[in-house]
Design a protein around this motif. Structure first.
Motif, mmCIF file in Angstrom:
data_model
loop_
_atom_site.group_PDB
_atom_site.id
_atom_site.type_symbol
_atom_site.label_atom_id
_atom_site.label_comp_id
_atom_site.label_asym_id
_atom_site.label_seq_id
_atom_site.Cartn_x
_atom_site.Cartn_y
_atom_site.Cartn_z
ATOM 1 N N HIS A 1 -4.727 -0.116 6.972
ATOM 2 C CA HIS A 1 -4.075 1.168 6.665
ATOM 3 C C HIS A 1 -5.672 2.313 6.793
ATOM 4 O O HIS A 1 -6.161 2.223 5.975
ATOM 5 N N GLU B 1 -1.715 0.562 -4.456
ATOM 6 C CA GLU B 1 -0.828 -0.322 -4.233
ATOM 7 C C GLU B 1 0.243 -0.289 -5.506
ATOM 8 O O GLU B 1 -0.140 0.278 -6.261
ATOM 9 N N ARG C 1 1.166 6.760 1.990
ATOM 10 C CA ARG C 1 1.238 5.842 2.958
ATOM 11 C C ARG C 1 2.610 5.088 2.397
ATOM 12 O O ARG C 1 3.030 3.871 2.546
ATOM 13 N N VAL D 1 0.724 -1.146 -0.056
ATOM 14 C CA VAL D 1 0.053 -0.218 0.044
ATOM 15 C C VAL D 1 0.876 1.252 0.011
ATOM 16 O O VAL D 1 1.920 1.422 0.768
ATOM 17 N N VAL E 1 -7.677 2.077 -1.692
ATOM 18 C CA VAL E 1 -6.143 2.005 -1.443
ATOM 19 C C VAL E 1 -5.479 1.951 -2.992
ATOM 20 O O VAL E 1 -5.918 1.372 -3.878
ATOM 21 N N ASP F 1 4.012 -4.310 4.848
ATOM 22 C CA ASP F 1 3.103 -5.189 5.403
ATOM 23 C C ASP F 1 3.509 -6.754 5.582
ATOM 24 O O ASP F 1 3.536 -7.198 6.786
ATOM 25 N N ARG G 1 -3.900 6.199 -0.082
ATOM 26 C CA ARG G 1 -5.445 5.995 0.083
ATOM 27 C C ARG G 1 -6.050 7.181 -0.801
ATOM 28 O O ARG G 1 -5.609 8.266 -0.537
ATOM 29 N N HIS H 1 -3.861 6.485 11.196
ATOM 30 C CA HIS H 1 -2.609 5.751 11.300
ATOM 31 C C HIS H 1 -2.575 4.358 10.975
ATOM 32 O O HIS H 1 -3.932 3.742 10.831
ATOM 33 N N ASP H 2 -1.685 3.527 10.489
ATOM 34 C CA ASP H 2 -1.695 2.140 10.387
ATOM 35 C C ASP H 2 -2.200 1.409 11.785
ATOM 36 O O ASP H 2 -1.661 2.012 12.851
#
Length: 177
Positions: A119, A78, A23, A4, A76, A95, A7, A123-124
């Protein structure tokens, strides 16, 4: 392997520009014109990107107008990354590096295992399996002071109620209520 990198927020203007909440620590690389990303399972090619109000405004070749841009809101973005590649920043992780790590308290007591990385807008967050129960732990330095990929361990602060919500301290209501 997909990681990721952002977003999508709101559409910006009428020409398909999108506000992206980053991110990634490498926005200039990941969102360079001509680079390819994945969104909603399809490849998108970055046409242009520019900073704007703490976010990145990105235009994709495949998103020609505001109507198409609005369909991507909240999704999201990626990027394809070689599984052996590591982030440049020592405090950054992909991740796949975190999922499967053993979770311990600062005293070394085993707690569980990281099963997912969420995500979220603020925050994560780590999903941790604690005896078959999913516990969500914000992935911030105050709560996760140590991540040791080589040892396969992640340390979570011993905050009352964090890893065992049933044991959280309860505050009695003020007198007279």
């Amino acid at each position: 392997m997909l990681v990721v990198i952002g977003r999508i927020g709101r559409a910006h203007g009428i020409r398909g520009e999108l506000a992206v909440e980053l991110r990634t620590d490498e926005p200039e690389r990941r969102f360079a014109p001509g680079s390819s990303v994945v969104c909603k399972g399809r490849a998108l090619t970055v046409k242009a990107a520019r900073p704007h109000g703490g976010k990145l405004l990105v235009t994709f070749d495949e998103v020609p107008d505001r109507t198409a841009a609005e369909q991507l809101h909240g999704t999201v973005i990626e990027a394809e990354v070689d599984p052996a590649e590591l982030p440049e920043d020592d405090d950054a992780f992909y991740d796949h590096q975190l999922i499967g790590l053993r979770v311990e308290r600062p005293d070394g007591a085993a707690v569980g295992e990281v099963t997912d990385v969420l995500h979220l807008p603020a925050h994560d967050t780590l999903a941790v399996d604690v005896n078959g129960r999913e516990i969500l732990v914000p992935f911030v330095a105050a709560l996760v002071p140590e991540v040791d990929i080589d040892r396969g361990v992640l340390v979570v602060a011993d905050v009352p109620g964090l890893l065992d919500p049933d044991a959280a301290e309860t505050v009695a209501p003020p007198e007279g209520r």
